[in-house]
Design a protein around this motif. Sequence first.
Motif: not given
Length: 322
Positions: A43-44, A47-48, A50-51, A271, A319-321
């Motif tokens: 999940a992280g 998220w990273w 897309r970020h 990340n 804010d990270a997943a």
Amino acid sequence: MTFSRLIKTAALTAALTGTAGLASANDYHIGVTVPSADHGWTAGLLWWARHATEELSEKYPDVSFTVLSANSGTAQVSNVEDLMIRNLDALVILPYNPATLQSVISEAYEEGIYTVVVDRELEIPAQDVFLAGDNPGLGEQAARYIADELGGEGDILVLEGPPIPINSQRVDAFNRVMEEYPGINILASQNTDWNPQQALSVTEDLLGSNPQVDAIWAGDDDVLVAALQAIEENDRDDIQLVVGGGGSQRVIEMIRDDHPMVKGTVTYPPNMIASAIALAVHGVKGERLGDMYHGIPSRVILAADLITADNVEEFYEPDAAY
């Protein structure tokens, strides 16, 4: 650009459709594909991805990105095939299963698509860059921290991941360090598949058969959380320390809040996908990194950092997943 990429660019001059933000034929298009978010770490990862693509799109207006996820190796093969027909200049991929993805990644690489493989190494290298975390370093850092915190003496449990190379690298390194501390006894070392429900069951069984435990090493932060639940449900007050791996924000917050047992974890940062995407941007443009005198390194291993109260703020990303 390579010759094959120039041919492909000339052939696809129309604007692409079907995915928001795709590049025109004159731009660089970077495709990113990762496993679906079926675990805290993945999940992280998503998220990273897309970020990073949002930030890099603003910084490099000549580069656009497509981010896809897949819930199986077969689905990820389809992801890559889909990206390859969309004027792809670079591919960043964390393979769901390296064996399943070997052929299609090799095809992309051989066609001149700049390829960055992340975390899970192919049996036959087919990439411009391989980027991963330091699995042996994760095990070493965790072992030395536990040994120091226990003063070189104590009884510990080890909650392993599935029987795959990256788990073996972590556990083997952990065990090598522990050989330096004859006063530390590893009571048991068992597989949890890095699955929280399985980790809960395994920890409960191990606590039931071991009346005195000083510390637990969970090579994964989701497993750490499950181990804490087992400790609480079994009313155990003998355990001084539970150390994880990965660097999840949930565990980082426990360290920030001075949790009585969770005082440290070791990074294996999701990340890394963001760093891989940034490398692809520079690599596909033929640029160097900063003031380096050489091109992009072909192999990048990120450091395994021990997170404690002393440096926890450096790793806090609320804010990270993950």
